[in-house]
Design a protein around this motif. Structure first.
Motif, PDB file in Angstrom:
ATOM      1  N   GLU A 204       0.830  -1.206   0.000  1.00 18.84           N
ATOM      2  CA  GLU A 204       0.000   0.000   0.000  1.00 18.84           C
ATOM      3  C   GLU A 204       0.864   1.255   0.000  1.00 18.84           C
ATOM      4  O   GLU A 204       0.577   2.233  -0.703  1.00 18.84           O
ATOM      5  CB  GLU A 204      -0.910  -0.002   1.231  1.00 18.84           C
ATOM      6  CG  GLU A 204      -1.933  -1.117   1.249  1.00 18.84           C
ATOM      7  CD  GLU A 204      -2.623  -1.220   2.591  1.00 18.84           C
ATOM      8  OE1 GLU A 204      -3.691  -0.587   2.772  1.00 18.84           O
ATOM      9  OE2 GLU A 204      -2.093  -1.926   3.474  1.00 18.84           O
ATOM     10  N   ALA A 205       1.928   1.220   0.801  1.00 18.77           N
ATOM     11  CA  ALA A 205       2.805   2.390   0.896  1.00 18.77           C
ATOM     12  C   ALA A 205       3.474   2.688  -0.436  1.00 18.77           C
ATOM     13  O   ALA A 205       3.512   3.843  -0.886  1.00 18.77           O
ATOM     14  CB  ALA A 205       3.859   2.155   1.982  1.00 18.77           C
ATOM     15  N   GLU A 206       4.014   1.667  -1.074  1.00 21.47           N
ATOM     16  CA  GLU A 206       4.704   1.882  -2.348  1.00 21.47           C
ATOM     17  C   GLU A 206       3.742   2.361  -3.418  1.00 21.47           C
ATOM     18  O   GLU A 206       4.079   3.218  -4.238  1.00 21.47           O
ATOM     19  CB  GLU A 206       5.409   0.600  -2.794  1.00 21.47           C
ATOM     20  CG  GLU A 206       6.781   0.424  -2.189  1.00 21.47           C
ATOM     21  CD  GLU A 206       7.589  -0.645  -2.889  1.00 21.47           C
ATOM     22  OE1 GLU A 206       7.417  -0.820  -4.115  1.00 21.47           O
ATOM     23  OE2 GLU A 206       8.376  -1.319  -2.202  1.00 21.47           O
ATOM     24  N   GLU A 207       2.535   1.810  -3.445  1.00 22.14           N
ATOM     25  CA  GLU A 207       1.548   2.241  -4.433  1.00 22.14           C
ATOM     26  C   GLU A 207       1.238   3.724  -4.282  1.00 22.14           C
ATOM     27  O   GLU A 207       1.160   4.464  -5.272  1.00 22.14           O
ATOM     28  CB  GLU A 207       0.265   1.412  -4.291  1.00 22.14           C
ATOM     29  CG  GLU A 207       0.404  -0.031  -4.792  1.00 22.14           C
ATOM     30  CD  GLU A 207      -0.854  -0.845  -4.536  1.00 22.14           C
ATOM     31  OE1 GLU A 207      -1.770  -0.310  -3.863  1.00 22.14           O
ATOM     32  OE2 GLU A 207      -0.915  -1.998  -4.990  1.00 22.14           O
ATOM     33  N   LEU A 208       1.062   4.167  -3.043  1.00 25.21           N
ATOM     34  CA  LEU A 208       0.801   5.582  -2.812  1.00 25.21           C
ATOM     35  C   LEU A 208       1.997   6.439  -3.201  1.00 25.21           C
ATOM     36  O   LEU A 208       1.837   7.512  -3.805  1.00 25.21           O
ATOM     37  CB  LEU A 208       0.449   5.818  -1.338  1.00 25.21           C
ATOM     38  CG  LEU A 208      -0.905   5.278  -0.854  1.00 25.21           C
ATOM     39  CD1 LEU A 208      -1.087   5.571   0.628  1.00 25.21           C
ATOM     40  CD2 LEU A 208      -2.057   5.869  -1.655  1.00 25.21           C
ATOM     41  N   GLN A 209       3.196   5.985  -2.886  1.00 22.87           N
ATOM     42  CA  GLN A 209       4.378   6.782  -3.198  1.00 22.87           C
ATOM     43  C   GLN A 209       4.622   6.866  -4.701  1.00 22.87           C
ATOM     44  O   GLN A 209       5.025   7.913  -5.218  1.00 22.87           O
ATOM     45  CB  GLN A 209       5.603   6.184  -2.495  1.00 22.87           C
ATOM     46  CG  GLN A 209       6.824   7.077  -2.512  1.00 22.87           C
ATOM     47  CD  GLN A 209       6.582   8.412  -1.821  1.00 22.87           C
ATOM     48  OE1 GLN A 209       5.941   8.480  -0.775  1.00 22.87           O
ATOM     49  NE2 GLN A 209       7.081   9.485  -2.417  1.00 22.87           N
ATOM     50  N   VAL A 210       4.389   5.768  -5.417  1.00 20.47           N
ATOM     51  CA  VAL A 210       4.501   5.791  -6.873  1.00 20.47           C
ATOM     52  C   VAL A 210       3.479   6.763  -7.462  1.00 20.47           C
ATOM     53  O   VAL A 210       3.781   7.529  -8.390  1.00 20.47           O
ATOM     54  CB  VAL A 210       4.309   4.378  -7.450  1.00 20.47           C
ATOM     55  CG1 VAL A 210       4.136   4.431  -8.966  1.00 20.47           C
ATOM     56  CG2 VAL A 210       5.499   3.485  -7.099  1.00 20.47           C
TER      57      VAL A 210
END
Length: 630
Positions: A204-210
Motif C-alpha cells: 500500500e505504501a509503495e503504491e501511494l508513493q509511486v
C-alpha cells in the motif's frame, strides 16, 4: 555482508520519517520539509547486523516513518495544516481533556519526561482546537493545522489507529476540496504512505508513493524540489526492500537535480550525496561510498561551525563505512570525536549523544574491548530509560544491545533474560509481525543455539522465516538472511539436504535481487560450497569457490582479506581433489598478496588482517545475531 544503513540510515532502512514542519500553514506549500541525513542513510541489515552498530534508530521518538532526504531535524510524520472534517470521538476536545487530566497526573516525569511532555502537548493542542473551532470554524486552515498537529502527537504516543484516521481525513478532504493533483493533496497522500510503511503495509505504501511521484512529474518540473523529494522517498522504500540498483538510480537522479537547482554545496545536495553514499555502501562499493562521505564531511566542515550536528552526523556515517570494512581502529577514532562533540554541545543524556555512545560501544566490541563496551551500553540503557521510559522502542533497542554484549561474553542466561524482555516489549508496542519484533525474535533464537537448545532455535527461526516471507516477500534481504541462518544451522548439524535446499534458495534470491558479484551473493555461494564440501562433493564445491574468488577479485581487489580467504578455501578444495599443483599456485599468490597487510585481533582474540572477518568470526556473527538491526 548485509544491507547496511540504507534502510535505517537507508539504513535500517528500516523505516522512514517525515518531518514536522513548524509554522507551516495549510495551502502555503512545504517550505522546509526536511529530515536528517543520518536517520535516512541506512540502518537496517540482515540478522548479521548489530542493534548497537547504529545506536538509536533516531533521536526522535517516532523514528520509524518515511521521510525525504533533506537536511534538518528528524521528526514525526507531519499532518500539520492538512486535516479536514470533524474529529472522531477519540479526538474530541471535551472528552480528551478529561482523560488527559488523569494521564498527566499519573505520569512520572522522573522516569519518562518524554511522556510527560507528549501528554502536555496533547492537552495544549486540544485546547487550541476547541478555541479555533469556536472562533474560526472546523475547516479554517488554522483549525486544520492544530488538528494535524494532534494527529502527529497521537502517532508519537503510538496511537497509530487514531493518527491514521486523521491522516485519511486529510487525504480525502484534500482530494474533495483541492483536487487529486494539488500539492497539498499529494503531500497528504505521501504522509499516509509513510504511516503504512511503518506498519509494514509495504505494498500500500509503495503504491501511494509511486502515485505521488507520477502526479508530481505530470504537474511539476522534473527537477522541482517536490518531485525530487518524491523520488527520494520512493528510493528509500526500494532500498529497504533490497532493490538497491533501482534505489541507487533514483537517488543519483535526485543528486543531479539538486546540484543543478541548488548547487553542489547546498545542504540538500549534500544530504542526497550522503544517501547515495549509503546506497553504495549497501552495494559494497566501498571506495565510492567513502569518497562521497569524505566530500560531505569536507563541505560541511567548510560551511558550518566546528561541532555542528550535521558535521558530526557525516563523520558518524563515515565511521560506519570504516566499520563495514573491518577498519575498526579508524572507526573508533571518528566515533570518539562524535561522542565528545555531541556530549559537549548537547549533554550526556541527549539522545544523539547516547546514539554516538552506542555506536562506539559496538566498535569497541568488535575490537575485543568487551568490558568497556559493556560499560557504555549500560550507560546508554540508563540514559534512554531516563528520557524515554521503560517500554520505548529505543529503550528496547539498547536492551537488545546489552543482551548481545552479554551473549558474546558467554553470559547466556543474562542475555536470554534481556532478549525475552525485548521480544515481549516489541510485540506489545509494534506487534508480533513487525520487522523489529522479528529481528529481536531471531536474536533470541541465536541465544538458544548458543545454549545448545537446538530444537527451540530451529522452531523460532522457521517461524521468523515464514512470517518474513508473508510480510516482506521471499526475496527480501531479511527473509534470505533467516534462510541463511537455517542453512548454516543445518550444515553444522550435518543435515545436508536441508542445508543445501535453503542454501540454494538464498543464493538464487540474492543473485536475482543483488546481482552475481554482490558480496552477499558471493557469501551465499561460498556457504553452499561449504555444504558441498561437507559432503565431500569437492568438484561442485570447487566450481562455486572459483565463482567466489573471481567475484571478490573483481569487486574487492586481489589483496583484499576476503579475496585472500577465498583463495585459501579454493586451494584447500583443490588439495582434497588431489590437484596439488593448482593448490600450490594459489597458495603462492595468497602469500604474495598478504605481504604488507597489517595484523590486528578480532573480538575473540584471533589474529586477523585488517579488514578481515575470519570464518569463525562470521559464523559467530550469524549465530549470535549480534548485528541484527538498526
Amino acid at each position: 555482508m548485509s544491507l547496511s544503513h540504507l534502510a535505517h540510515h537507508m539504513q535500517q532502512l528500516a523505516l522512514f520519517t517525515l518531518p514536522k514542519v513548524a509554522g507551516e500553514r495549510y495551502g502555503e506549500g512545504k517550505g522546509g520539509d526536511k529530515t536528517s541525513v543520518g536517520a535516512q542513510a541506512s540502518k537496517q541489515d540482515e540478522e548479521k547486523t548489530d542493534e548497537s552498530s547504529v545506536g538509536l534508530a533516531s533521536s526522535s521518538s517516532s523514528q520509524d516513518l518515511m521521510g525525504s532526504i533533506s537536511d534538518t531535524q528528524n521528526e514525526i510524520p507531519d499532518t500539520t495544516n492538512e486535516t479536514w472534517g470533524h474529529l472522531k470521538p477519540a479526538g474530541d476536545p471535551e472528552y480528551e481533556e478529561s482523560r488527559l487530566e488523569s494521564d498527566i497526573g499519573a505520569a512520572d516525569v522522573n522516569k519518562a519526561p518524554y511522556l510527560m511532555l507528549s501528554l502536555t502537548a496533547e492537552k495544549l493542542e486540544l485546547q487550541i482546537i476547541k478555541d479555533l473551532k469556536n472562533r474560526l470554524g472546523p475547516e479554517h486552515p488554522d483549525t486544520m493545522a492544530s488538528m494535524s498537529s494532534l494527529a502527529s502527537t497521537y502517532w508519537d504516543q503510538d496511537r497509530r489507529v487514531e493518527a491514521e484516521e486523521l491522516q485519511v481525513q486529510v487525504m480525502e478532504g484534500s482530494k474533495r476540496i483541492l483536487g487529486e493533483e494539488h500539492p497539498d493533496t499529494l503531500r497528504a497522500i505521501e504522509r499516509l504512505a509513510s504511516m503504512y510503511w511503518s506498519q509494514v503495509r509495504r505494498t500500500e505504501a509503495e503504491e501511494l508513493q509511486v502515485h505521488v511521484l507520477e502526479r508530481r512529474r505530470k504537474t511539476l518540473d522534473e527537477d522541482h524540489p517536490d518531485t525530487l523529494e518524491a523520488m527520494a522517498n520512493l528510493a528509500l522504500m526500494l532500498g529497504s526492500r533490497g532493490h538497491l540498483n533501482e534505489a541507487g538510480e533514483l537517488v543519483l537522479r535526485v543528486l543531479e537535480g539538486r546540484k543543478t537547482a541548488l548547487g553542489e554545496d547546498h545542504p540538500d545536495t549534500l544530504a542526497a550525496m550522503a544517501i547515495l553514499a549509503s546506497t553504495y555502501r549497501s552495494q559494497r562499493h566501498m571506495r565510492e561510498a567513502e569518497g562521497l562521505q569524505e566530500q560531505v564531511v569536507e563541505e560541511r566542515e567548510r560551511a558550518l561551525d566546528a561541532g555542528h550536528p550535521d558535521i558530526l552526523e557525516a563523520i558518524e556515517d563515515l565511521a560506519l563505512t570504516f566499520g563495514e570494512q573491518g577498519r575498526w581502529a579508524e572507526a573508533e577514532e571518528l566515533q570518539v570525536r562524535v561522542l565528545e562533540g555531541r556530549g559537549l554541545v548537547l549533554g550526556e543524556d541527549h539522545l544523539d549523544t547516547l546514539e554516538a555512545m552506542a555506536n562506539l560501544a559496538s566498535t569497541l566490541r568488535n575490537l575485543g574491548q568487551l568490558k568497556e563496551a559493556e560499560r557504555l551500553v549500560l550507560q546508554v540503557l540508563k540514559g534512554i530509560k531516563k528520557v524515554l521510559g521503560e517500554g520505548h522502542p529505543d529503550t528496547l533497542r539498547a536492551m537488545a544491545n546489552l543482551a548481545s554484549t552479554y551473549q558474546i561474553q558467554g553470559r547466556l542466561s543474562e542475555a536470554e533474560a534481556l532478549q525475552v524482555q525485548v521480544v515481549a516489549g516489541r510485540e506489545k508496542v509494534l506487534g508480533e509481525d513487525h520487522p523489529e519484533t522479528l529481528t529481536a525474535t531471531a536474536s533470541l533464537a541465536s541465544i538458544y543455539w548458543d545454549q545448545n537448545r537446538q530444537m527451540e532455535a530451529e522452531e523460532v527461526r522457521v517461524r521468523v522465516m515464514d512470517t518474513r516471507k508473508q510480510t516482506l516477500g521471499g526475496d527480501h534481504p531479511d527473509t534470505l538472511s533467516t534462510m541463511a541462518d537455517l542453512a548454516s544451522m543445518y550444515r553444522m548439524q550435518g543435515l545436508w539436504t536441508r542445508a543445501e535446499e535453503y542454501g540454494k534458495q538464498v543464493m538464487d534470491g540474492r543473485e536475482r535481487t543483488l546481482g552475481n558479484d554482490h558480496p552477499d551473493t558471493l557469501t551465499a555461494i561460498g556457504d553452499l560450497a561449504a555444504t558441498f564440501g561437507g559432503q565431500e562433493r569437492w568438484a561442485e564445491a570447487g566450481e562455486l569457490q572459483v565463482l567466489v574468488l573471481e567475484g571478490r577479485k573483481k569487486t574487492l581487489g586481489k589483496g583484499h582479506p576476503d579475496t585472500l580467504a577465498a583463495m585459501a578455501n579454493l586451494a584447500s578444495t583443490y588439495r582434497k581433489q588431489g590437484r596439488m599443483k593448482e593448490a600450490e599456485e594459489i597458495e603462492v599468490q595468497e602469500v604474495n598478496e598478504k605481504e604488507g597487510i597489517p595484523i590486528t585481533k578480532n573480538l575473540y582474540g584471533q589474529e586477523v588482517m585488517v579488514g578481515e572477518k575470519s570464518s569463525t568470526y562470521l559464523e559467530e556473527l550469524e549465530d549470535h545475531g549480534s548485528k541484527e538491526d538498526v
